[in-house]
Design an enzyme around this catalytic site. Sequence first.
Site, PDB file in Angstrom:
ATOM      1  NE  ARG A  25      -2.346  -1.802   3.117  1.00  0.00           N
ATOM      2  CZ  ARG A  25      -2.692  -1.756   4.393  1.00  0.00           C
ATOM      3  NH1 ARG A  25      -3.707  -1.032   4.774  1.00  0.00           N
ATOM      4  NH2 ARG A  25      -1.999  -2.435   5.270  1.00  0.00           N
ATOM      5  CG  ASN A  43      -5.615  -5.180   3.456  1.00  0.00           C
ATOM      6  OD1 ASN A  43      -6.083  -6.027   2.703  1.00  0.00           O
ATOM      7  ND2 ASN A  43      -4.877  -5.459   4.494  1.00  0.00           N
TER       8      ASN A  43
END
Lengths: 765, 325
Positions: A25, A43
Amino acid sequence: MDKGKKGNVIKRYLIYGLVQGVGFRPFVYSLAVRLGVDGSVCNLGGIVEIIAKAPGEVLNAFLGELKDNKGKDYEIHAVEEEDITEERFLTEGNKEGFIIKSSAESLHTFSLTPDIGLCDKCAKEVLEKGNRRYHHPFISCAACGPRYTILEQTPYDRQTTVMREFPMCKTCEGEYTSKEDRRFHAETISCKACGPYLLWKDKKGGRSSDNPCSTKGEDAFREALTALKNGGIIAVKGIGGYHYVCTPFSPETVKRLRLLKGREKKPFALCFPDINTVKEYAKVSMEEEKLLLDKAKPIVLLYEKRRKMAEEVSEESIYLGAFLPYTPIQLLLTKELGPLIMTSANESGKPIIRQDEEMLGVESGYLDGILYHQRKILRSVDDSVVRITMGKPQMIRRSRGYVPSPLLMEKSGADIFCAGGDLKAAFCFYKEGRAVLSQYFGDLEEYDILKEYENSYKDLKKLFSAEPKLAVCDMHPGYFSAEFARSLKLPLLQVQHHHAHIASVMAEHRLKGKVLGIAFDGTGYGTDGNIWGSEFLICEGGDFTRAGHLRYTSLIGGDASLKDVKKIALCYLLQEGLEKALPDERTPLIRAALKCNTNTYLTSSMGRLFDGVSALLGICMENRYEAEAAILLEQEARKALINGAEPVSLQFAIKKEEEMYLLDPAPVLKSLVQLKETEGTGALALGFHYAVAEAVLTLCKEINRNQNINDIALSGGVFGNTLLLEKVKALLTESGFNVYRNESVPPGDGCISLGQAFIGLERDV
Amino acid sequence: MHIDMSYGSGGKQTTSLINEVFVKHFSNPVLQKMEDSAVLTVKEKIAFTTDSFVVTPMFFKGGDIGKVAVCGTVNDLLMMGANPKYLTAGFIIEEGASLTDLEHIAASMAAAAKEAGAQIVAGDTKVIEGKGGIYINTAGIGEIEREGISISACKEGDIILLSGNLGEHHTAIMSHRMEIENDIKSDCAPLKEIVMNLIMAGIDIHCMRDVTRGGLATVLNEVSASSSCKVEIEERALPVSPQVKGFCDILGLDPLYMANEGKLIAVVAQKDAKRALQIMKESRYGENAAVIGTIQAGSKVVMTTAFGGSRVIDVLYGEGLPRIC
Ligand SMILES: [Fe+3]
Ligand SMILES: [Mg+2]
Ligand SMILES: [Zn+2]
Ligand SMILES: [Zn+2]
């Protein structure tokens, strides 16, 4: 860059793969900022969702850079994309700029990150004098460290892992919150000031656990080193449980380790400080090197061991099970001492020990100390074992480092629980397009292992929020896994064992249409009530028809009989009148039992035939560990092959009875009896392997005469025999077949639950 | 002499069969009255059971179908804490059966009943077409000496005793069928002495079961299911003779699943276990008795193996089918 509304495209990407807990990320964030993409990354528990707004060509560049993961720690297996509206873009909380949405905002909780071995950067830091984490045995980052074994509930966050018991110090917190730091959002972050530390419990002489002299930190580490240097055996807490650790160079120490672990004769795995040291002890191919260095850090079976260690480490085996350090402690120990035996700490028939109290309570004169710490292990997860064959991995035991990575399924449906098999048991949850296999448990007949299996069902069901609407299990009337599946009171689907084997290959390779499956293994319950094990199955969707198998042979029953390889050979020989070839005082009683069908069963098992031939050739009379006789038979053949011996020509007879092809081993056995005094054992063993491979080819061609099947799927424990696998594949490929086999899951019974999931989805009950 | 259909006609032949075989061997006042039914005086609370016996071969080392037919019913009464008093015997005889065999069978039934202190007070005979087989049904009444003994009365902490070696009846029958010569004898026996001695000594018995078809494994699973408990046994503690062990090892048989005809388990309160073992050992047929396990909280039957593992012992699901891959 032009961010005018006109040229913008808005897309939603779902990224599948190893993308959680590996710094993915933050990477997406910095890339988006650099290219000027608006949107968010989030996520969804194992899957990463990216919402991106930018001109088309910018989005292409963005996706291109994401997919090119060279030098990065994540792996993308699949990307799904869809166009979305400006309205949805806004309602999902996106504005101008790019943000990382916290996991907690997601409703999805199917978390799928395995434990990840120590990364190179952390390895470097932990050995670097002056670094603030020098010798910190819990060093980790956003790209490495334990995940699955420390996760209490999803989503994966510091507060949902056992690391929440260690509040971060100011410095660690600074790293954790800084987007530029490689420990940004590294949930396992810690340092010497705030993290867990090592503890040493001296057990020398089997003293009881009230011994007060526990030492801490670096001192504890030093104590452990001293014990190992003195030839002692210690227990070391790892990721999925404790290891017993000792030097492989002292025969006396290794003998004591065998006594500590019980009667086991299996070769022990070794941890090496680095890849170059591995190469001093075994030949390592490029693929093997890549596998050794993989994030999962599995035990890799290597050939051509150079005998530098004590015989007792692996006895007659020509394989060396090697792995590289996946915890900082393993790195620090092997850097000081060189290669060390690291084998799971458990008594035979019990799961690997993960609880400190249990480990500390082990009373044994063979154990000198315990190196442990306060970070809890929530799940017992054994080391995985993999080998390379024909340039590709073959999974032998799929556990730490791979579990719970999902396997993507072609079909979708409601949630399913698949109970798997009873030996090398591993169950599987199917949910939302993904099959998640559990860790390896072992033999469910063992009470403690069965309990672990049952408890793990609850654990993983909760962790994955699975709500199974169907249970799938094996047909065997005596399987504990099937009994457990029945106890769930869900609609139940029973699947034939070898059908599940082949279906696992179909699932892995997304095979469609008719597939000719060849499942060679030891034991599986057949639809006719006999024990199958050499099945040629024409599979399509969720159905199969049996097209051929080894002619049935009558064998003496009882699980204990499977250790007695000589008895198995006698059964084969008695049926051909060849029993004089293997003198044994028990022959009259065995003859009578076969004649009266006293405790006998009919089987087409290929595994048993390998056992019988191994004993007939005098290679192995008793299995001291699973499949030892077959492994040693393969080894004799392999040595003959390497030495350029000419394989003895042997041939199975092929018959057809009522649409069923039967392979008859009688002529092979007859020739082996005749030739065993004159021909070399290796040449006969090699000849036997080739005869099986040639019989496979002949039968495939025969079966295919009225069919039009191009795809052949190979599965079953017997294909763990790579010499056979390679020969079968070569012959079939030469004849124009496409040959598929298990790669991500083991060909042995570790694949059964995946095959069950495939069939469950196909049948769509 | 062989029995033919005329023995079943109800005429002269039938009468002579009854008088010369059954009345002669079973002789007792009730039977001799030859009334339509036996009139009996019993205590207030009785146990009542029946069982049919189909054994091939009919004669084997250590016994015959007659002995098994009496012992089976007598032992079932004893397991409920009842003292066996009266038995009935029904015979279905296939034509061609030997009269001598039938006499042997009747004699051993009489001997077994006598040893158990029971009388055979009523009977029936039918002759059918066939190949000379003999089938026996027995029913029995016993007077309850001790109440409350039940398969569902086992408590956590109780001790499980086994009265002797496993697998002998099964092995003897198998050896006979396979025409294998050995010294293994069936254990077929009435267990009256063991049971009465335990009751008389005031042992706190929670449950008793004779270990017959399906073997110890089956009985223990019944205990576990009925008493909702975990049964833990020790492999090392299980008494098996070396001859039976050798035979079983070769044939892949597990004595845990093999039939016996003269063995019982007793589940007793922990405090009485030692005494109970002593009493068993001093009673007839109990010399090899052993403490084999305990009752725990939980479920399933679990055996600590000789190598220290613990195996779940399931009921028999099909003879000899391997699970191992
Ligand atoms: Fe299998
Ligand atoms: Mg009965
Ligand atoms: Zn790292
Ligand atoms: Zn810190």
